[in-house]
Design a protein around this motif. Structure first.
Motif, PDB file in Angstrom:
ATOM      1  N   GLU A  91      47.566  38.610  34.890  1.00 44.25           N
ATOM      2  CA  GLU A  91      46.853  38.642  36.170  1.00 44.25           C
ATOM      3  C   GLU A  91      46.090  39.956  36.339  1.00 44.25           C
ATOM      4  O   GLU A  91      44.952  39.965  36.824  1.00 44.25           O
ATOM      5  CB  GLU A  91      47.838  38.454  37.327  1.00 44.25           C
ATOM      6  N   SER A  92      46.685  41.076  35.927  1.00 45.65           N
ATOM      7  CA  SER A  92      46.013  42.377  36.047  1.00 45.65           C
ATOM      8  C   SER A  92      44.772  42.432  35.172  1.00 45.65           C
ATOM      9  O   SER A  92      43.712  42.920  35.597  1.00 45.65           O
ATOM     10  CB  SER A  92      46.971  43.498  35.652  1.00 45.65           C
ATOM     11  N   LYS A 114      43.029  39.837  34.045  1.00 44.40           N
ATOM     12  CA  LYS A 114      42.039  38.899  34.570  1.00 44.40           C
ATOM     13  C   LYS A 114      41.246  39.533  35.712  1.00 44.40           C
ATOM     14  O   LYS A 114      40.014  39.399  35.770  1.00 44.40           O
ATOM     15  CB  LYS A 114      42.733  37.621  35.058  1.00 44.40           C
ATOM     16  N   ARG A 115      41.944  40.220  36.616  1.00 44.53           N
ATOM     17  CA  ARG A 115      41.247  40.882  37.725  1.00 44.53           C
ATOM     18  C   ARG A 115      40.294  41.952  37.208  1.00 44.53           C
ATOM     19  O   ARG A 115      39.158  42.084  37.699  1.00 44.53           O
ATOM     20  CB  ARG A 115      42.264  41.500  38.693  1.00 44.53           C
ATOM     21  N   GLU A 131      36.333  42.069  37.787  1.00 44.68           N
ATOM     22  CA  GLU A 131      35.774  43.228  38.495  1.00 44.68           C
ATOM     23  C   GLU A 131      35.057  44.188  37.567  1.00 44.68           C
ATOM     24  O   GLU A 131      34.530  45.211  38.005  1.00 44.68           O
ATOM     25  CB  GLU A 131      36.899  43.963  39.228  1.00 44.68           C
TER      26      GLU A 131
END
Length: 300
Positions: free
Chosen positions: A134-135, A137-138, A142
């Motif tokens: 998840e980290s 992917k963010r 971004e």
């Protein structure tokens, strides 16, 4: 994304005779004004949508307009659902459930709940994996640099990279990106990656060279091994590399394969104990012999 939402709205309209704007706004987590603009966009795209005011009003595909309501075939929907459930084993389950719900507005679609394929991509470290994925992917979305400590055969190192993809290959998860230290494209295994953090530094995405886009090449090794396995090891070779990885001879199973990770290769071969004899390359033969002697010395 707007395109995803437009496709979702169209799918809901195809599966229902009439829905309301508040229902669509809640389902797609936007306000009613956004739904209004989306309906206008669908109309401009040639979809004849009718709106009805007052009690019993709502939004629907115009009466008499014929369109195949299947949108996705059963096989296509099955594939999507199986993939989503697999990702759900290492991702935000709530988000996956919302996505599945949007895929089948028809609550009687048994396939959505009884998909016969089960994919579990998690591992013993599911909690850490989910957080890392998840980290990353963010950070990709971004366009932010990430940093981490990486542990490998030569020790450990601190890396800062431009992340581009999270990849699942065979039995492991990796992050693919441009390493600022090496000034080259690299693949990093998530289970060897710790103290992960996203930096408040954005980057301009690079064009990935064509030769780097074939991720399989990164797993195809340049260590060409020729070995002779005992017949009793056949099932293990088949489950790992398939029927075509060996040729049955009078002496056993002649195996030829390329490996990229020397440490993995040595540990894999040692796992067969006395059921394998490596013929080539000679430096691997020497290392196996030295390892065997060292193991023997521990028990003398």
């Amino acid at each position: 994304m707007k395109l995803d939402r437009l496709i979702g709205i169209l799918n809901v309209l195809l599966q229902n005779d009439r829905v309301t704007a508040p229902y669509l706004a809640e389902k797609f987590e936007v306000n009613r004004r956004t739904i209004g603009r989306d309906i206008d966009a669908l109309c401009m795209a040639g979809i004849p949508i009718a709106t009805y005011q007052g009690t019993g009003g709502g939004i629907s595909i115009a009466e008499g307009f014929k369109l195949d309501k299947s949108v996705l075939t059963t096989d296509e929907l099955s594939g999507i659902i199986a993939a989503l459930k697999g990702i759900g084993s290492v991702s935000d389950q709530t988000q996956i459930e919302r996505t599945l719900d949007k895929l089948h507005a028809n609550k009687n679609a048994v396939i959505s709940l009884r998909e016969p394929v089960i994919i579990d991509l998690a591992s013993y470290y599911k909690g850490q994996l989910t957080e890392k994925i998840e980290s990353i992917k963010r950070a990709v979305i971004e366009v932010r640099l990430i940093e981490f400590d990486y542990y490998y055969a030569k020790g450990e190192n601190h890396r800062v990279i431009e992340p581009y993809f999270v990849i699942f290959q065979w039995t492991s998860w990796y992050v693919f990106g441009f390493c600022l230290e090496r000034q080259d494209w690299r693949m990093f295994k998530l289970l060897r990656l710790w103290n992960l953090g996203a930096l408040d530094i954005t980057f301009t995405p690079r064009e990935i060279p064509q030769e780097k886009q074939d991720f399989q090449i990164m797993f195809d090794g340049d260590i060409k091994v020729v070995a002779l396995f005992d017949l009793s090891a056949k099932y293990r070779l088949i489950e790992t590399y398939g029927f075509e990885c060996f040729i049955e001879t009078g002496d056993g199973l002649l195996f030829e394969m390329g490996f990229s990770n020397r440490d993995y290769l040595i540990s894999w071969l040692l796992g067969f104990k006395d059921m394998v004899k490596v013929l080539e390359p000679l430096d691997i033969v020497d290392e196996l012999q030295a390892t065997a002697e060292n193991i023997l010395s521990l028990y003398q």
